[in-house]
Design an enzyme around this catalytic site. Sequence first.
Site, PDB file in Angstrom:
ATOM      1  N   HIS A 214       0.641  -1.285   0.011  1.00  0.00           N
ATOM      2  CA  HIS A 214       0.188   0.009  -0.036  1.00  0.00           C
ATOM      3  C   HIS A 214       0.776   1.357   0.024  1.00  0.00           C
ATOM      4  O   HIS A 214       2.135   1.302   0.502  1.00  0.00           O
ATOM      5  CB  HIS A 214      -0.906  -0.233   1.257  1.00  0.00           C
ATOM      6  CG  HIS A 214      -2.103  -0.983   1.257  1.00  0.00           C
ATOM      7  ND1 HIS A 214      -3.112  -0.952   2.099  1.00  0.00           N
ATOM      8  CD2 HIS A 214      -2.287  -2.109   0.287  1.00  0.00           C
ATOM      9  CE1 HIS A 214      -3.941  -1.750   1.837  1.00  0.00           C
ATOM     10  NE2 HIS A 214      -3.443  -2.564   0.799  1.00  0.00           N
TER      11      HIS A 214
ATOM     12  N   GLU B  86       1.022   4.055   1.561  1.00  0.00           N
ATOM     13  CA  GLU B  86       1.364   4.629   2.987  1.00  0.00           C
ATOM     14  C   GLU B  86       2.436   3.801   3.576  1.00  0.00           C
ATOM     15  O   GLU B  86       3.706   4.229   4.114  1.00  0.00           O
ATOM     16  CB  GLU B  86       0.373   4.713   4.059  1.00  0.00           C
ATOM     17  CG  GLU B  86      -0.862   5.804   3.658  1.00  0.00           C
ATOM     18  CD  GLU B  86      -2.022   4.560   2.864  1.00  0.00           C
ATOM     19  OE1 GLU B  86      -1.519   3.902   1.903  1.00  0.00           O
ATOM     20  OE2 GLU B  86      -3.195   5.088   3.427  1.00  0.00           O
TER      21      GLU B  86
ATOM     22  N   CYS C 209      -5.919   2.417   5.551  1.00  0.00           N
ATOM     23  CA  CYS C 209      -6.589   1.250   5.696  1.00  0.00           C
ATOM     24  C   CYS C 209      -6.057   0.918   7.205  1.00  0.00           C
ATOM     25  O   CYS C 209      -5.132   1.214   7.704  1.00  0.00           O
ATOM     26  CB  CYS C 209      -6.300   0.153   4.864  1.00  0.00           C
ATOM     27  SG  CYS C 209      -4.418  -0.611   4.901  1.00  0.00           S
TER      28      CYS C 209
ATOM     29  N   CYS D  69      -2.214  -0.093   7.187  1.00  0.00           N
ATOM     30  CA  CYS D  69      -1.393   1.218   7.154  1.00  0.00           C
ATOM     31  C   CYS D  69      -1.400   1.953   8.368  1.00  0.00           C
ATOM     32  O   CYS D  69      -0.393   2.463   8.779  1.00  0.00           O
ATOM     33  CB  CYS D  69      -1.824   2.101   6.046  1.00  0.00           C
ATOM     34  SG  CYS D  69      -1.272   1.206   4.384  1.00  0.00           S
TER      35      CYS D  69
END
Length: 161
Positions: free
Chosen positions: A50, A52, A80, A83
Amino acid sequence: MDKFMERAVELALENILSGGQPFGAVLVKDNKIIAEGVNELHKSYDVSGHAELLAIRRAQQELKTNDLSGYTIYASGEPCPMCLSAMYFAGIEKAFYCQPVENAFEVGLERSKIIYAELQKPKAERLLSMVQIPLNEGQENPMKLWKSKLTKKDNDKSSRV
Ligand SMILES: [Zn+2]
């Protein structure tokens, strides 16, 4: 819009053009971008890819630290739970996001909203069954072993584990 959020959204838009999901993130300290990331699930078989998390991972590898306190995340999409957890582990105390998980849900990127809802439920009611298997009688206890070996130096390094 803030220039850092503009960059995060720009990264998200670029990522779509290269076949990826609409997520970009920048990690900022002292008004400077330290690391950037985009969602790379289209490039690698790695659910942790992801935006981040990749920005955090890059900064930590570059700076050789697990402590990112004082850093700020700007994410094009609301982080999410994975993260968000990484931010807690890294000591990040502030995150800005542009599009909330509800917007992601609406376009078929459903997991974040579902997992946030899952985390509100008691363990026994979650979709993911999580069952404790205790240590055997007399088996060496990893937690106690770790505690017994803990020194001041280790403590500093592991305080967020
Ligand atoms: Zn995430």
